[in-house]
Design an enzyme around this catalytic site. Structure first.
Site, PDB file in Angstrom:
ATOM      1  N   HIS A   2      18.346  35.016  43.317  1.00  0.00           N
ATOM      2  CA  HIS A   2      18.301  36.287  44.184  1.00  0.00           C
ATOM      3  C   HIS A   2      18.681  35.981  45.301  1.00  0.00           C
ATOM      4  CE1 HIS A   2      16.896  39.710  46.324  1.00  0.00           C
ATOM      5  NE2 HIS A   2      16.758  40.433  45.296  1.00  0.00           N
ATOM      6  N   GLU A  35      24.506  42.260  42.286  1.00  0.00           N
ATOM      7  CA  GLU A  35      23.704  42.659  43.519  1.00  0.00           C
ATOM      8  C   GLU A  35      24.292  42.609  44.780  1.00  0.00           C
ATOM      9  OE1 GLU A  35      19.256  43.531  43.221  1.00  0.00           O
ATOM     10  OE2 GLU A  35      19.133  41.887  44.414  1.00  0.00           O
TER      11      GLU A  35
HETATM   12  P1  13P Z   1      16.196  47.415  46.859  1.00  0.00           P
HETATM   13  O1  13P Z   1      16.285  48.023  45.452  1.00  0.00           O
HETATM   14  O2  13P Z   1      15.044  47.644  47.532  1.00  0.00           O
HETATM   15  O3  13P Z   1      17.595  47.549  47.543  1.00  0.00           O
HETATM   16  O4  13P Z   1      16.343  46.032  46.359  1.00  0.00           O
HETATM   17  C1  13P Z   1      17.170  45.410  45.385  1.00  0.00           C
HETATM   18  C2  13P Z   1      16.797  43.972  44.950  1.00  0.00           C
HETATM   19  O5  13P Z   1      16.950  42.990  45.811  1.00  0.00           O
HETATM   20  C3  13P Z   1      16.594  43.514  43.757  1.00  0.00           C
HETATM   21  O6  13P Z   1      16.277  42.345  43.137  1.00  0.00           O
END
Ligand code: 13P
Length: 261
Positions: free
Chosen positions: A98, A168
């Site tokens: 992450h 992401e």
């Molecule tokens: P948000 O949905 O708050 O943007 O966060 C995404 C995230 O980091 C999930 O791992």
């Protein structure tokens, strides 16, 4: 794996502050998740809550995952959590790479070690990749390709099917931005990631990997993202802390047919 089901992962990050609030949220979400036929829901709470939440799991539609783990099984690693500890709670899914952990100094090499450790222990690593920012020349595509290539190094072929990949983009996470990545941009990256995986693993193994999206997913944008970008699930941060919003995301995702790529 979640099979043909969509995978919706809640990353609670460092929330909520109290066990009783975590339990209330979990029980409410679990009841919503039980209503959804085509969704596998995974809740990744802070570590201290795993034990009590695990006791409240019922059925198979909503399970507990982990936000992180160390690659060693035990030893002198202050503050770390091992796969052995997670497996003791029956945990299968673990987030790896992450951006909020990479920001603490987690390197591609560490991400790779975690991914391999999770695979070898029979777990499903949820590998998160994504650029910090976009540039007009498209160098951000190389960032994502390099993250994937380094993370997969040495991964045993027969275990590849257990990996979940998440695009992401860091700039689209709600704590950085008010706007998610557009479905068109997610589609473009989805196609690119599929090509990277094809080159790396061959089309059969690549075709088995679920590709999800994370970054400011909410009830307003969830349907469009699935329908227009072809991702088969989400990692949800902020909206997963609000039962109504998260329940709505589950409901929408349950009905949507992902664009076929
Ligand atoms: P948000 O949905 O708050 O943007 O966060 C995404 C995230 O980091 C999930 O791992």
């Amino acid at each position: 794996m979640a099979g043909k089901k969509k995978l919706i992962i809640a990353n609670w990050k460092m929330n909520p502050g109290k066990e009783k609030d975590a339990l209330t949220l979990f029980v409410a979400v679990k009841e919503e998740a039980a209503l959804r036929q085509n969704i596998q829901t995974v809740i990744c709470p802070p570590f201290p809550f795993i034990s009590v939440l695990k006791k409240n799991v019922s059925g198979r539609k909503c399970s507990i995952g982990a936000q992180n783990m160390h690659w060693e099984v035990n030893g002198a690693y202050t503050g770390e959590i091992s796969s052995a500890m997670l497996l003791d709670y029956g945990i299968k899914y673990v987030l790896v790479g992450h951006s909020e952990r990479r920001a603490f100094g987690e390197t591609d090499e560490m991400v790779n070690k975690k991914l391999l450790a999770a695979l070898r222990r029979g777990m499903s690593p949820v590998l998160l990749v994504g650029e910090t920012e976009r540039d007009s020349a498209g160098a951000f595509f190389n960032v994502v390709r390099d993250q994937i290539t380094r993370a997969f190094e040495g991964a045993p072929r027969h275990l590849l099917k257990n990996i979940v990949l998440v695009y992401e983009p860091v700039w689209a996470i709600s704590s950085h931005a008010a706007l998610p990545c557009s479905p068109e941009n997610i589609l473009e990256m989805h196609i690119f990631i599929k090509k990277v995986l094809n080159d790396l693993l061959g089309s059969v193994a690549a075709g088995r990997l679920p590709i999800l999206y994370g970054g400011s997913v909410n009830p307003e944008n969830a349907g469009g993202i699935i329908a227009e970008s072809g991702v088969t699930g989400f990692v949800v941060g902020n909206a997963s802390l609000d039962t109504r919003k998260f329940a709505r995301i589950l409901e929408i995702a349950d009905k949507m047919k992902p664009l076929a790529l």
